[in-house]
Design a protein around this motif. Structure first.
Motif, PDB file in Angstrom:
ATOM      1  N   ALA A  75      10.810   6.292   7.797  1.00  0.00           N
ATOM      2  CA  ALA A  75       9.838   5.419   7.516  1.00  0.00           C
ATOM      3  C   ALA A  75       9.220   5.131   6.300  1.00  0.00           C
ATOM      4  CB  ALA A  75       9.730   4.903   8.728  1.00  0.00           C
ATOM      5  N   CYS A  76       8.569   7.046   6.281  1.00  0.00           N
ATOM      6  CA  CYS A  76       7.564   6.955   5.202  1.00  0.00           C
ATOM      7  C   CYS A  76       8.812   6.652   4.079  1.00  0.00           C
ATOM      8  CB  CYS A  76       7.012   8.161   5.250  1.00  0.00           C
ATOM      9  SG  CYS A  76       5.820   8.050   7.053  1.00  0.00           S
ATOM     10  N   ALA A  77       9.365   7.865   3.940  1.00  0.00           N
ATOM     11  CA  ALA A  77      10.450   8.389   2.803  1.00  0.00           C
ATOM     12  C   ALA A  77      10.779   6.430   2.473  1.00  0.00           C
ATOM     13  CB  ALA A  77      11.232   9.220   3.301  1.00  0.00           C
ATOM     14  N   ASP A  78      11.866   5.667   3.363  1.00  0.00           N
ATOM     15  CA  ASP A  78      12.420   4.889   3.330  1.00  0.00           C
ATOM     16  C   ASP A  78      11.208   3.946   2.613  1.00  0.00           C
ATOM     17  OD1 ASP A  78      14.622   2.896   3.345  1.00  0.00           O
ATOM     18  OD2 ASP A  78      13.063   2.026   4.723  1.00  0.00           O
ATOM     19  N   ALA A  79       9.809   3.892   2.664  1.00  0.00           N
ATOM     20  CA  ALA A  79       8.881   2.781   1.819  1.00  0.00           C
ATOM     21  C   ALA A  79       8.549   3.333   1.274  1.00  0.00           C
ATOM     22  CB  ALA A  79       8.134   2.310   3.047  1.00  0.00           C
ATOM     23  N   ASP A  80       8.848   4.626   0.197  1.00  0.00           N
ATOM     24  CA  ASP A  80       8.539   5.538  -0.520  1.00  0.00           C
ATOM     25  C   ASP A  80       6.708   5.830  -0.358  1.00  0.00           C
ATOM     26  OD1 ASP A  80       8.563   6.910  -2.675  1.00  0.00           O
ATOM     27  OD2 ASP A  80       8.432   5.322  -4.469  1.00  0.00           O
ATOM     28  N   LEU A  81       6.322   6.417   1.140  1.00  0.00           N
ATOM     29  CA  LEU A  81       4.517   6.097   0.642  1.00  0.00           C
ATOM     30  C   LEU A  81       4.889   7.997   1.016  1.00  0.00           C
ATOM     31  CD1 LEU A  81       4.150   2.932   3.623  1.00  0.00           C
ATOM     32  CD2 LEU A  81       2.732   3.911   0.495  1.00  0.00           C
ATOM     33  N   ASP A  82       4.183   8.343   0.363  1.00  0.00           N
ATOM     34  CA  ASP A  82       3.750   9.457   0.807  1.00  0.00           C
ATOM     35  C   ASP A  82       2.720  10.164   1.391  1.00  0.00           C
ATOM     36  OD1 ASP A  82       3.749  12.052  -0.027  1.00  0.00           O
ATOM     37  OD2 ASP A  82       3.067  12.414  -1.637  1.00  0.00           O
ATOM     38  N   TRP A  83       2.337   9.881   2.874  1.00  0.00           N
ATOM     39  CA  TRP A  83       1.435   9.872   3.388  1.00  0.00           C
ATOM     40  C   TRP A  83       0.884  11.877   3.057  1.00  0.00           C
ATOM     41  CZ3 TRP A  83       2.445  14.271   7.163  1.00  0.00           C
ATOM     42  CH2 TRP A  83       3.455  15.007   6.857  1.00  0.00           C
ATOM     43  N   ARG A  84       1.120  12.894   3.125  1.00  0.00           N
ATOM     44  CA  ARG A  84       0.844  13.647   2.604  1.00  0.00           C
ATOM     45  C   ARG A  84      -0.269  13.844   1.701  1.00  0.00           C
ATOM     46  NH1 ARG A  84       6.387  14.813   3.775  1.00  0.00           N
ATOM     47  NH2 ARG A  84       6.700  16.689   4.857  1.00  0.00           N
ATOM     48  N   SER A  85       0.102  12.680   0.397  1.00  0.00           N
ATOM     49  CA  SER A  85      -1.287  12.800  -0.330  1.00  0.00           C
ATOM     50  C   SER A  85      -2.303  11.361   0.135  1.00  0.00           C
ATOM     51  CB  SER A  85      -0.362  12.326  -1.870  1.00  0.00           C
ATOM     52  OG  SER A  85       0.694  12.979  -2.328  1.00  0.00           O
ATOM     53  N   GLY A  86      -1.886  11.234   1.439  1.00  0.00           N
ATOM     54  CA  GLY A  86      -3.435   9.862   1.740  1.00  0.00           C
ATOM     55  C   GLY A  86      -2.318   8.922   1.725  1.00  0.00           C
ATOM     56  N   ALA A  87      -1.713   8.985   1.211  1.00  0.00           N
ATOM     57  CA  ALA A  87      -0.609   6.888   0.815  1.00  0.00           C
ATOM     58  C   ALA A  87      -1.276   6.299   2.447  1.00  0.00           C
ATOM     59  CB  ALA A  87       0.575   6.130   0.828  1.00  0.00           C
TER      60      ALA A  87
END
Length: 423
Positions: A75-87
Protein backbone atom coordinates in the motif's frame (compact mmCIF):
# COMPACT_ATOMS: atom_id res chain seq x y z
CA UNK A 1 -3.93 -0.01 -1.61
CA UNK A 2 -2.01 -3.20 -0.91
CA UNK A 3 -3.00 -6.83 -0.47
CA UNK A 4 -2.07 -10.24 0.86
CA UNK A 5 -4.87 -12.32 -0.64
CA UNK A 6 -5.22 -15.64 -2.46
CA UNK A 7 -4.29 -15.26 -6.10
CA UNK A 8 -2.60 -16.94 -9.05
CA UNK A 9 0.40 -18.77 -7.66
CA UNK A 10 -0.93 -18.25 -4.15
CA UNK A 11 -0.57 -14.49 -3.61
CA UNK A 12 -2.35 -11.36 -4.83
CA UNK A 13 -0.39 -8.33 -3.55
CA UNK A 14 -0.69 -5.33 -5.89
CA UNK A 15 -3.60 -3.22 -7.06
CA UNK A 16 -2.98 -4.41 -10.64
CA UNK A 17 -3.18 -8.07 -9.54
CA UNK A 18 -6.29 -7.32 -7.50
CA UNK A 19 -7.96 -5.62 -10.46
CA UNK A 20 -7.13 -8.46 -12.82
CA UNK A 21 -8.91 -10.85 -10.46
CA UNK A 22 -12.04 -8.86 -9.60
CA UNK A 23 -12.59 -7.46 -13.10
CA UNK A 24 -12.86 -10.99 -14.47
CA UNK A 25 -14.61 -12.55 -11.50
CA UNK A 26 -11.91 -15.20 -11.20
CA UNK A 27 -11.92 -17.27 -7.99
CA UNK A 28 -8.80 -18.43 -6.14
CA UNK A 29 -10.17 -20.40 -3.21
CA UNK A 30 -9.93 -24.00 -4.43
CA UNK A 31 -6.99 -26.32 -3.84
CA UNK A 32 -7.24 -30.09 -4.32
CA UNK A 33 -11.02 -30.02 -4.01
CA UNK A 34 -11.00 -27.95 -0.82
CA UNK A 35 -12.56 -24.49 -1.05
CA UNK A 36 -10.67 -22.26 1.35
CA UNK A 37 -8.78 -19.09 0.41
CA UNK A 38 -5.17 -19.80 1.36
CA UNK A 39 -2.51 -17.09 1.07
CA UNK A 40 1.06 -17.97 0.18
CA UNK A 41 2.80 -15.45 2.40
CA UNK A 42 5.77 -16.29 4.58
CA UNK A 43 8.75 -14.68 6.26
CA UNK A 44 10.61 -14.27 2.96
CA UNK A 45 7.74 -12.29 1.42
CA UNK A 46 8.06 -9.82 4.27
CA UNK A 47 11.88 -9.71 3.99
CA UNK A 48 11.62 -8.99 0.27
CA UNK A 49 9.52 -5.90 0.99
CA UNK A 50 10.94 -4.81 4.35
CA UNK A 51 14.55 -6.10 4.47
CA UNK A 52 15.26 -4.05 7.60
CA UNK A 53 13.27 -6.47 9.74
CA UNK A 54 15.57 -9.13 11.24
CA UNK A 55 14.65 -12.76 10.75
CA UNK A 56 14.92 -13.31 14.49
CA UNK A 57 12.03 -10.89 15.03
CA UNK A 58 10.00 -12.15 12.08
CA UNK A 59 10.24 -15.70 13.40
CA UNK A 60 8.25 -14.57 16.43
CA UNK A 61 5.46 -13.03 14.34
CA UNK A 62 2.27 -14.89 13.42
CA UNK A 63 0.97 -15.44 9.84
CA UNK A 64 -1.61 -12.66 10.20
CA UNK A 65 1.20 -10.24 11.07
CA UNK A 66 3.15 -11.36 8.01
CA UNK A 67 0.03 -10.75 5.91
CA UNK A 68 -0.41 -7.30 7.47
CA UNK A 69 3.20 -6.32 6.76
CA UNK A 70 2.99 -7.44 3.13
CA UNK A 71 -0.21 -5.47 2.48
CA UNK A 72 1.23 -2.45 4.34
CA UNK A 73 4.41 -2.41 2.26
CA UNK A 74 2.44 -2.78 -0.98
CA UNK A 75 0.00 0.00 0.00
CA UNK A 76 2.85 2.41 0.80
CA UNK A 77 4.47 1.65 -2.55
CA UNK A 78 1.14 2.05 -4.37
CA UNK A 79 0.55 5.41 -2.69
CA UNK A 80 4.15 6.51 -3.35
CA UNK A 81 4.66 7.21 0.36
CA UNK A 82 8.25 6.62 1.46
CA UNK A 83 7.79 5.56 5.08
CA UNK A 84 11.57 5.12 5.43
CA UNK A 85 11.95 8.88 4.97
CA UNK A 86 9.25 9.64 7.54
CA UNK A 87 6.30 10.18 5.18
CA UNK A 88 4.03 8.32 7.64
CA UNK A 89 5.69 9.36 10.89
CA UNK A 90 2.54 11.18 12.07
CA UNK A 91 -0.03 8.93 10.42
CA UNK A 92 -2.76 7.03 12.23
CA UNK A 93 -2.27 3.27 12.07
CA UNK A 94 -5.62 1.51 12.46
CA UNK A 95 -6.26 -2.22 12.32
CA UNK A 96 -9.44 -4.28 11.97
CA UNK A 97 -9.59 -7.85 13.29
CA UNK A 98 -12.36 -10.43 13.46
CA UNK A 99 -11.09 -13.98 14.09
CA UNK A 100 -8.99 -15.17 17.03
CA UNK A 101 -7.25 -18.25 15.63
CA UNK A 102 -3.81 -16.62 15.68
CA UNK A 103 -4.32 -15.45 19.24
CA UNK A 104 -5.45 -18.81 20.56
CA UNK A 105 -2.44 -20.56 19.00
CA UNK A 106 -0.09 -18.70 21.33
CA UNK A 107 -2.05 -19.75 24.43
CA UNK A 108 -2.13 -23.35 23.21
CA UNK A 109 1.65 -23.40 22.73
CA UNK A 110 2.15 -22.26 26.32
CA UNK A 111 -0.29 -24.82 27.69
CA UNK A 112 1.51 -27.57 25.81
CA UNK A 113 4.98 -26.59 27.02
CA UNK A 114 6.51 -29.19 29.38
CA UNK A 115 7.81 -27.38 32.45
CA UNK A 116 10.50 -29.99 33.04
CA UNK A 117 11.81 -30.03 29.47
CA UNK A 118 11.41 -26.47 28.18
CA UNK A 119 14.59 -24.38 27.82
CA UNK A 120 15.23 -20.77 28.82
CA UNK A 121 15.26 -19.67 25.17
CA UNK A 122 11.99 -21.45 24.52
CA UNK A 123 10.34 -19.82 27.54
CA UNK A 124 11.55 -16.42 26.40
CA UNK A 125 10.23 -17.03 22.88
CA UNK A 126 6.84 -18.18 24.21
CA UNK A 127 6.51 -15.06 26.35
CA UNK A 128 7.56 -12.73 23.55
CA UNK A 129 5.20 -14.34 21.06
CA UNK A 130 2.36 -14.09 23.57
CA UNK A 131 2.98 -10.36 24.04
CA UNK A 132 3.27 -9.72 20.30
CA UNK A 133 0.76 -12.11 18.76
CA UNK A 134 -1.65 -13.18 21.49
CA UNK A 135 -3.62 -9.91 21.57
CA UNK A 136 -6.13 -8.17 19.28
CA UNK A 137 -3.58 -5.35 18.77
CA UNK A 138 -1.18 -7.80 17.08
CA UNK A 139 -1.24 -6.31 13.57
CA UNK A 140 -1.45 -2.63 14.60
CA UNK A 141 1.48 -2.88 17.03
CA UNK A 142 3.79 -4.41 14.45
CA UNK A 143 2.83 -1.99 11.69
CA UNK A 144 3.21 1.00 14.03
CA UNK A 145 6.72 -0.07 14.98
CA UNK A 146 7.77 -0.58 11.35
CA UNK A 147 6.58 2.91 10.40
CA UNK A 148 7.88 4.49 13.64
CA UNK A 149 4.61 6.41 13.58
CA UNK A 150 3.49 8.66 16.43
CA UNK A 151 -0.16 9.12 15.44
CA UNK A 152 -3.28 7.40 16.81
CA UNK A 153 -3.12 3.61 16.89
CA UNK A 154 -5.98 1.30 17.82
CA UNK A 155 -7.80 -1.85 16.75
CA UNK A 156 -11.50 -2.42 16.10
CA UNK A 157 -13.02 -5.88 16.33
CA UNK A 158 -16.59 -5.71 15.09
CA UNK A 159 -16.97 -8.87 13.08
CA UNK A 160 -17.12 -8.59 9.31
CA UNK A 161 -17.74 -4.82 9.50
CA UNK A 162 -14.46 -4.20 11.34
CA UNK A 163 -12.45 -2.54 8.57
CA UNK A 164 -15.51 -0.63 7.34
CA UNK A 165 -15.84 0.85 10.83
CA UNK A 166 -12.11 1.68 10.88
CA UNK A 167 -12.40 3.48 7.55
CA UNK A 168 -15.11 5.60 9.14
CA UNK A 169 -12.87 6.30 12.12
CA UNK A 170 -10.04 7.31 9.79
CA UNK A 171 -12.41 9.57 7.86
CA UNK A 172 -13.48 11.33 11.06
CA UNK A 173 -9.89 11.76 12.28
CA UNK A 174 -8.93 13.36 8.97
CA UNK A 175 -12.08 15.51 8.74
CA UNK A 176 -11.48 16.86 12.25
CA UNK A 177 -7.95 17.93 11.32
CA UNK A 178 -6.30 15.64 13.87
CA UNK A 179 -4.33 13.82 11.18
CA UNK A 180 -3.63 14.08 7.45
CA UNK A 181 -3.01 10.41 6.70
CA UNK A 182 -4.37 7.11 8.02
CA UNK A 183 -3.23 3.59 7.24
CA UNK A 184 -6.13 1.14 7.68
CA UNK A 185 -5.54 -2.62 7.60
CA UNK A 186 -8.09 -5.41 7.82
CA UNK A 187 -6.47 -8.77 8.48
CA UNK A 188 -7.50 -12.24 9.58
CA UNK A 189 -6.22 -15.80 9.52
CA UNK A 190 -8.62 -18.66 10.18
CA UNK A 191 -7.42 -22.13 11.10
CA UNK A 192 -8.00 -24.55 8.23
CA UNK A 193 -7.90 -27.61 10.50
CA UNK A 194 -10.47 -26.00 12.79
CA UNK A 195 -12.82 -25.16 9.92
CA UNK A 196 -12.51 -28.61 8.38
CA UNK A 197 -13.36 -30.23 11.70
CA UNK A 198 -16.31 -27.88 12.16
CA UNK A 199 -17.55 -28.73 8.67
CA UNK A 200 -17.33 -32.43 9.61
CA UNK A 201 -19.40 -31.73 12.71
CA UNK A 202 -22.03 -30.01 10.56
CA UNK A 203 -22.17 -33.06 8.31
CA UNK A 204 -22.62 -35.19 11.43
CA UNK A 205 -25.43 -32.89 12.54
CA UNK A 206 -27.20 -33.56 9.24
CA UNK A 207 -26.73 -37.32 9.69
CA UNK A 208 -28.19 -37.25 13.22
CA UNK A 209 -31.10 -35.13 12.02
CA UNK A 210 -31.79 -37.64 9.24
CA UNK A 211 -31.90 -40.41 11.83
CA UNK A 212 -34.56 -38.37 13.60
CA UNK A 213 -36.52 -38.09 10.37
CA UNK A 214 -35.60 -34.44 9.75
CA UNK A 215 -33.93 -33.29 6.54
CA UNK A 216 -31.33 -30.60 7.23
CA UNK A 217 -28.84 -28.96 4.91
CA UNK A 218 -26.20 -28.38 7.57
CA UNK A 219 -23.82 -26.55 5.25
CA UNK A 220 -26.50 -24.10 4.18
CA UNK A 221 -27.72 -23.55 7.73
CA UNK A 222 -24.18 -22.71 8.85
CA UNK A 223 -23.42 -20.65 5.71
CA UNK A 224 -20.14 -22.60 5.42
CA UNK A 225 -19.02 -24.60 2.40
CA UNK A 226 -15.70 -26.41 2.21
CA UNK A 227 -16.40 -28.63 -0.80
CA UNK A 228 -18.13 -26.37 -3.32
CA UNK A 229 -17.63 -22.89 -4.78
CA UNK A 230 -19.51 -20.08 -3.04
CA UNK A 231 -21.86 -18.29 -5.44
CA UNK A 232 -23.37 -15.06 -4.07
CA UNK A 233 -26.71 -14.13 -5.67
CA UNK A 234 -26.80 -17.48 -7.51
CA UNK A 235 -29.63 -20.02 -7.36
CA UNK A 236 -27.15 -22.76 -6.49
CA UNK A 237 -24.98 -21.14 -3.84
CA UNK A 238 -23.97 -23.78 -1.25
CA UNK A 239 -22.81 -21.31 1.38
CA UNK A 240 -19.67 -19.31 2.07
CA UNK A 241 -16.05 -20.29 1.49
CA UNK A 242 -13.79 -18.93 4.21
CA UNK A 243 -10.41 -17.40 3.45
CA UNK A 244 -7.37 -15.68 4.92
CA UNK A 245 -5.79 -12.39 4.03
CA UNK A 246 -5.01 -8.75 4.62
CA UNK A 247 -5.89 -5.51 2.84
CA UNK A 248 -4.35 -2.13 3.61
CA UNK A 249 -5.81 1.16 2.40
CA UNK A 250 -4.19 4.58 2.74
CA UNK A 251 -6.57 7.48 3.36
CA UNK A 252 -5.41 11.10 3.25
CA UNK A 253 -6.91 14.54 3.23
CA UNK A 254 -7.44 16.17 -0.13
CA UNK A 255 -5.01 18.97 0.81
CA UNK A 256 -2.31 16.45 1.72
CA UNK A 257 -2.82 14.56 -1.54
CA UNK A 258 -2.65 17.77 -3.59
CA UNK A 259 0.53 18.95 -1.84
CA UNK A 260 2.38 15.80 -2.85
CA UNK A 261 0.79 15.49 -6.28
CA UNK A 262 -1.00 12.22 -5.51
CA UNK A 263 -3.86 10.96 -7.69
CA UNK A 264 -6.43 9.18 -5.45
CA UNK A 265 -8.55 6.29 -6.65
CA UNK A 266 -11.75 7.72 -5.17
CA UNK A 267 -13.16 9.90 -2.40
CA UNK A 268 -14.60 8.44 0.78
CA UNK A 269 -17.51 10.73 1.62
CA UNK A 270 -19.02 9.12 4.73
CA UNK A 271 -19.45 5.93 6.73
CA UNK A 272 -22.22 4.96 9.15
CA UNK A 273 -22.91 1.87 11.25
CA UNK A 274 -26.36 0.88 12.49
CA UNK A 275 -28.03 -2.24 13.90
CA UNK A 276 -31.41 -3.73 13.13
CA UNK A 277 -33.74 -3.67 16.19
CA UNK A 278 -33.63 -7.40 16.89
CA UNK A 279 -33.82 -8.99 20.36
CA UNK A 280 -31.39 -11.80 19.51
CA UNK A 281 -27.70 -11.70 18.69
CA UNK A 282 -28.33 -14.34 15.99
CA UNK A 283 -31.50 -12.89 14.49
CA UNK A 284 -31.76 -12.19 10.77
CA UNK A 285 -33.68 -9.07 9.83
CA UNK A 286 -34.76 -9.80 6.28
CA UNK A 287 -35.99 -6.23 5.91
CA UNK A 288 -32.46 -4.99 6.63
CA UNK A 289 -33.56 -2.02 8.76
CA UNK A 290 -30.03 -1.38 10.02
CA UNK A 291 -28.52 -1.21 6.54
CA UNK A 292 -31.34 0.96 5.25
CA UNK A 293 -30.74 3.48 8.03
CA UNK A 294 -26.95 3.31 7.71
CA UNK A 295 -27.22 3.95 3.96
CA UNK A 296 -29.60 6.88 4.39
CA UNK A 297 -27.33 8.39 7.03
CA UNK A 298 -24.31 7.93 4.76
CA UNK A 299 -26.03 9.62 1.81
CA UNK A 300 -27.56 12.48 3.84
CA UNK A 301 -26.16 15.84 2.79
CA UNK A 302 -24.18 14.34 -0.08
CA UNK A 303 -26.42 12.61 -2.62
CA UNK A 304 -29.99 11.54 -3.25
CA UNK A 305 -30.70 7.82 -3.72
CA UNK A 306 -31.25 8.29 -7.46
CA UNK A 307 -27.63 9.50 -7.74
CA UNK A 308 -26.21 6.14 -6.64
CA UNK A 309 -24.86 4.34 -9.69
CA UNK A 310 -23.64 1.12 -8.08
CA UNK A 311 -23.79 -0.90 -4.84
CA UNK A 312 -21.05 -3.23 -3.64
CA UNK A 313 -23.11 -5.75 -1.70
CA UNK A 314 -22.43 -7.64 1.49
CA UNK A 315 -23.54 -11.11 0.35
CA UNK A 316 -21.28 -13.99 1.35
CA UNK A 317 -22.86 -16.96 -0.36
CA UNK A 318 -25.57 -17.58 2.23
CA UNK A 319 -28.91 -17.49 0.40
CA UNK A 320 -30.56 -15.48 3.15
CA UNK A 321 -28.77 -12.44 1.71
CA UNK A 322 -30.57 -12.79 -1.62
CA UNK A 323 -33.86 -11.77 -0.05
CA UNK A 324 -32.33 -9.44 2.53
CA UNK A 325 -30.33 -7.34 0.09
CA UNK A 326 -33.23 -7.29 -2.36
CA UNK A 327 -35.44 -5.82 0.34
CA UNK A 328 -32.77 -3.28 1.32
CA UNK A 329 -32.13 -2.15 -2.24
CA UNK A 330 -35.85 -1.91 -3.03
CA UNK A 331 -36.50 0.13 0.12
CA UNK A 332 -33.66 2.51 -0.74
CA UNK A 333 -34.16 2.84 -4.49
CA UNK A 334 -37.76 1.82 -5.24
CA UNK A 335 -38.57 0.63 -8.76
CA UNK A 336 -35.08 1.65 -9.89
CA UNK A 337 -33.65 -1.25 -7.85
CA UNK A 338 -34.40 -3.77 -10.61
CA UNK A 339 -31.92 -2.01 -12.92
CA UNK A 340 -29.27 -1.15 -10.33
CA UNK A 341 -26.02 -3.15 -10.50
CA UNK A 342 -25.27 -4.79 -7.14
CA UNK A 343 -22.19 -7.00 -7.17
CA UNK A 344 -19.76 -8.56 -4.71
CA UNK A 345 -16.23 -9.95 -5.09
CA UNK A 346 -15.92 -12.12 -1.95
CA UNK A 347 -15.91 -15.35 -3.96
CA UNK A 348 -12.60 -14.32 -5.54
CA UNK A 349 -10.80 -14.72 -2.21
CA UNK A 350 -13.16 -16.26 0.34
CA UNK A 351 -15.02 -14.71 3.25
CA UNK A 352 -12.09 -13.35 5.25
CA UNK A 353 -13.60 -11.36 8.13
CA UNK A 354 -11.53 -8.31 9.02
CA UNK A 355 -10.52 -7.35 5.46
CA UNK A 356 -14.07 -7.35 4.06
CA UNK A 357 -14.81 -3.63 4.50
CA UNK A 358 -11.51 -2.75 2.84
CA UNK A 359 -12.23 -5.28 0.09
CA UNK A 360 -15.50 -3.60 -0.83
CA UNK A 361 -14.00 -0.11 -0.75
CA UNK A 362 -10.91 -1.11 -2.74
CA UNK A 363 -13.02 -2.82 -5.41
CA UNK A 364 -15.54 0.03 -5.57
CA UNK A 365 -12.81 2.68 -5.75
CA UNK A 366 -11.25 0.99 -8.76
CA UNK A 367 -14.65 0.75 -10.43
CA UNK A 368 -15.26 4.46 -9.81
CA UNK A 369 -11.88 5.37 -11.25
CA UNK A 370 -12.38 3.22 -14.35
CA UNK A 371 -16.13 3.77 -14.86
CA UNK A 372 -16.76 0.06 -14.96
CA UNK A 373 -18.76 -2.43 -12.88
CA UNK A 374 -17.13 -5.74 -12.02
CA UNK A 375 -19.24 -8.91 -12.09
CA UNK A 376 -20.35 -10.81 -9.02
CA UNK A 377 -17.67 -13.47 -8.70
CA UNK A 378 -19.14 -16.97 -8.79
CA UNK A 379 -22.61 -15.89 -9.93
CA UNK A 380 -23.77 -17.78 -13.02
CA UNK A 381 -27.55 -18.17 -12.70
CA UNK A 382 -29.03 -15.31 -10.62
CA UNK A 383 -31.52 -16.30 -7.93
CA UNK A 384 -35.12 -15.29 -8.49
CA UNK A 385 -35.11 -13.46 -5.15
CA UNK A 386 -32.48 -11.00 -6.38
CA UNK A 387 -34.58 -8.01 -7.38
CA UNK A 388 -31.52 -6.16 -8.75
CA UNK A 389 -28.84 -6.71 -11.38
CA UNK A 390 -26.04 -8.92 -9.95
CA UNK A 391 -24.01 -8.72 -13.20
CA UNK A 392 -23.42 -12.48 -13.50
CA UNK A 393 -20.58 -14.04 -15.47
CA UNK A 394 -16.93 -13.07 -15.84
CA UNK A 395 -17.09 -9.84 -17.84
CA UNK A 396 -16.97 -6.31 -16.44
CA UNK A 397 -19.51 -3.80 -17.72
CA UNK A 398 -18.59 -0.26 -18.82
CA UNK A 399 -20.72 2.20 -16.87
CA UNK A 400 -20.34 5.67 -15.47
CA UNK A 401 -19.95 5.43 -11.69
CA UNK A 402 -20.01 8.80 -9.93
CA UNK A 403 -21.33 7.63 -6.55
CA UNK A 404 -21.52 4.21 -4.96
CA UNK A 405 -22.42 2.52 -1.69
CA UNK A 406 -20.46 -0.32 -0.10
CA UNK A 407 -22.31 -2.66 2.30
CA UNK A 408 -20.99 -4.85 5.13
CA UNK A 409 -22.84 -6.93 7.74
CA UNK A 410 -21.87 -8.83 10.85
CA UNK A 411 -23.55 -11.24 13.26
CA UNK A 412 -26.53 -9.62 14.97
CA UNK A 413 -27.36 -7.58 11.83
CA UNK A 414 -24.87 -4.80 12.53
CA UNK A 415 -24.59 -3.00 9.21
CA UNK A 416 -22.06 -0.56 7.78
CA UNK A 417 -22.62 1.62 4.72
CA UNK A 418 -19.83 3.61 3.07
CA UNK A 419 -20.50 6.30 0.48
CA UNK A 420 -17.81 6.78 -2.18
CA UNK A 421 -17.49 9.20 -5.07
CA UNK A 422 -15.04 10.31 -7.72
CA UNK A 423 -11.92 11.98 -6.40
Amino acid sequence: MGFALPGPGGLCATSAEFWEIISTGSCHVERDGLFFGQVRTDMQDVKDRIPELPRKALALYSPVQWHGLVSLAEACADADLDWRSGALSEAAVLAARDGGDCWSAQYTDILRADRDKVTKDEINALGTRLALTGIPMDVANIQMSVLAATGPCFTVSNGCTSSAVQLGMAHRLIASGEIDVAVVTGADVFGLDFLRHYADLLDRYAELSAEDGVTVDAMEDAALSMHAQMRPYDKNSPGSNMGNGSITLVLESRAHAERRGAVPYARLLSQHTRRSPQFSAFAIDRAGAGMVQASRDAMAGFVEPDQIDYVNGGAEGDRVFHETESNIVHTLFGDRAARLPVTVQEACFGHNGGPLGNLGVAATSLMIRGDVVCPTAGCVDPADECAFDPVPGTTSRPQRVDHALSFNYTVGMISSAILLGKA
